[in-house]
Write an enzyme that holds these catalytic residues in place. Structure first.
Site: not given
Ligand code: F6R
Length: 642
Positions: A164-165
């Site tokens: 999850n950037e």
């Protein structure tokens, strides 16, 4: 959801997630392994299964090793354990070395008694049009298993959890995502180079992670800035790990290096108890001077109070006196005489003026760390008449590209043809090597011959650098430590032979000065192992009562990957603009490491650029503190455990 805390103290006013700090990753991992083992056993006793959420990457390797040990030595059973991994590259075949499927089998699953049907990982092999459904099913499977009891996490340098950037929504679920460029660069270490790192990945979402009943995030080494922002900063989707502040049972388990930027460590005077040692006074005053952009000698009582350092005044008195004390410490760390100034008895000089000339050994983890990290000092030591030796610890062979070695093979073949050399063995080796490279599959491990040739290329470059500095060939020692020789990015752990080779080298040279790489941030951990080997060798030599040790001082350098904090520096060697240029050309000699270097880490600049920027930065910081402005400076800290 607030974090469950019984007592509120000053640290809590900064840290919004409980953080446990351990000396080493091994101790932190052992702590987490015990928690996992207790959970499994507790649930087994109640006839329940345990659902674990698992991570990959370099961080959990030591945790998995410890769990495997608990299984083997203490009978910890994983029969009732169900696992869900956080993520997987997309697209990537399960059996690719870099897939998280392979990773998990290599490090954990194949060593324990888990039922293979209880293992779940996102599937990187599916066609794209099936991914959406696969992700929904993944979420459902987690729910049907009863939800995750304990989720293990690492943290990316950009704050990502799972994949999850930054920017991922709080409500995100398992899905296909595009990897951030910084993540691809960071993970390029697992592949041969950045172009081979997949652009996409399947990851559990933030909301999936937050649903876990308990979360343990681990961080070792160079994660300090992002760790502090996640723990102490605002909750923001720009730093996904900061969202963990909203979970009610989350703990961060970190080592001292990763904890370094937490306020309680970096500025303990702000969180209450602080012992005002000279080093702490130096740190507080240097920080204040840099923050206020005022030279040390211009800081006032008002600055001390405004910056939370008023307590120091209460304890130690006048601001100007303290300023002077720190000013002298900084001034006395600067010297143009790394081997000590002969016949000058300056009590505060960082090095001893007696024992002249000195015998010095520079330990260089890779064949170019000597010149990159301390090239200016290396040249000065030699020019000032010291007997300088360089001990190259590893062959550095994995960092030579196939294109580069092909050029050398062509040369060797051409040389034989030109002079009509008809040596059967040599011809065979060369043609085998050429054939292998022509057909080499992606990520295939090189043959021992090609590794040897790649190592030789680096050895020749190192020798050329020594000659450039002025050293005879006999002063370059190639240790070829065995822990490095796997042909892959994953190295063997430090072994007995590595220590024996290093002890022998030290005993044969009996140095008065030893320099070694103290920067623990190189992407594959080689510097750390190299340093551990030297420290262990010294401990054993000391225990054996080696007399020469009483005249031996050890200095730690950094530089290729990071630099010492300015307040830590105990010896700063200034460089003139000419010396900076001379060092640059010394680094250029390492042609195999220019341009297309396979393993550059997260910093895409070439090594000479990084070194120059760090050295000039150190000089600028000294100048900002009120010292003389030099073009560049190399910095050292003394290891005092000897
Ligand atoms: C791994 C994962 C990532 C890593 C993170 C840190 O499954 O999802 O979030 O935990 O990139 O990687 P390392 O541990 O290699 O520093």
């Amino acid at each position: 959801m607030p974090n469950t805390r019984h007592e509120i103290n000053l640290i809590d006013s900064f840290e919004k997630i409980p953080v446990k700090i351990f000396n080493t990753p091994a101790l932190g991992s052992a702590f987490v392994a015990v928690e996992i083992a207790d959970l499994i056993k507790d649930r087994q006793r109640k006839g329940q299964k345990t659902v674990l959420g698992l991570a990959t990457g370099s961080t959990p390797i030591s945790l998995y090793a410890e769990l495997v040990r608990l299984h083997r030595e203490q009978g910890l059973s994983f029969k009732d354990v169900i696992t869900f991994n956080l993520d997987e590259y997309y697209p990537l075949e399960h059996d690719a070395f870099q897939s998280y499927h392979s990773f998990m089998h290599r490090h954990l699953f194949k060593h324990i008694d888990i039922d293979p049907s209880n293992i779940h990982l996102p599937n990187g092999e599916l066609p794209k049009d099936q991914i959406k459904q696969h992700c929904q099913e993944y979420e459902q499977m987690i729910e049907s298993a009863g939800g995750i009891d304990l989720q293990v996490l690492g943290i990316g340098n950009n704050g990502h959890i799972g994949f999850n950037e930054p920017g991922s929504s709080l409500f995100s679920k398992t899905r296909l995502v595009t990897l951030d460029n910084s993540t691809r660069i960071a993970n390029a270490r697992e592949f041969q180079n950045i172009s081979q790192v997949p652009r996409l990945a399947i990851t559990m979402g933030i909301s999936t992670i937050l649903k876990a009943k308990r979360i343990v995030l681990m961080a070792w080494g160079m994660k300090a800035p992002i760790l502090a922002r996640s723990v102490e900063g605002q909750v923001t989707e720009q730093i996904p790990a900061s969202i963990l502040q909203q979970h009610n049972d989350c703990t961060f388990v970190v080592d001292e290096i990763a904890a370094a930027d937490l306020t309680r460590i970096s500025s303990p005077w702000l969180t209450g108890e602080c012992e005002w040692t000279p080093a702490m006074i130096k740190r507080a005053v240097v920080n204040m001077s840099l923050k206020t952009k005022k030279p040390v000698l211009s800081l006032t009582t008002h600055d001390y109070n405004e910056n939370g350092v008023g307590d120091l005044l209460v304890e130690k008195g006048d601001a100007y006196e303290i300023n002077l004390q720190v000013y002298y410490m900084l001034r006395d760390s600067i010297t143009g005489w790394p081997g000590g100034k002969p016949d000058a008895h300056i009590p505060k000089h960082p090095e001893r003026s007696h024992i002249q000339p000195k015998r010095c050994v520079i330990f260089s983890p890779h064949p170019d760390d000597d010149i990159i990290s301390m090239g200016g000092t290396f040249m000065r030591l030699h020019d000032q008449g010291h007997e300088v030796h360089v001990a190259y610890q590893t062959s550095g062979n994995i960092a030579v590209t196939d294109e580069f070695v092909t050029r050398f093979l062509d040369f060797a073949v051409g040389f034989e043809d030109m002079f009509g050399i008809d040596n059967h063995t040599s011809k065979e080796i060369l043609s085998d090597a050429q054939r292998f490279l022509a057909r080499k599959r992606k990520n295939q491990v090189d043959t021992p011959e090609i590794r040897a040739i790649k190592g030789l290329i680096r050895r020749c470059e190192a020798k050329a650098t020594c000659r450039y500095v002025g050293l005879p060939d006999t002063r370059a020692h190639f240790l070829n430590l065995p822990f490095y020789e796997t042909g892959t990015i994953e190295k063997k752990p430090l072994g007995e032979e590595d220590i024996q080779i290093t002890m022998e080298c030290l005993r044969s040279l009996k140095p008065h000065q030893v320099y070694c790489a103290g920067d623990l941030a190189d992407p594959h951990g080689t510097h750390k192992v190299c340093l551990d080997i030297i420290f262990e060798s010294f401990r054993r030599l000391k225990a054996a009562g080696d007399e020469w040790l009483k005249d031996c001082w050890v200095w730690l350098y950094k530089g290729a990957w990071q630099e010492w904090d300015i307040d830590e520096i105990e010896m700063a060697i200034p460089m003139s603009p000419d010396q900076v240029m001379k060092k640059r050309f010394g680094i250029f000699i390492h042609q195999s490491q220019k341009d297309m270097v396979p393993f550059l880490g997260t910093d895409s600049r070439e090594f000479w650029q990084r070194a120059e920027e760090r050295n000039s930065n150190t000089a600028n910081l000294y100048a900002q503190l009120g010292m003389t402005q030099y073009a560049a400076m190399e910095a050292f800290v003394r290891w005092k455990e000897l």
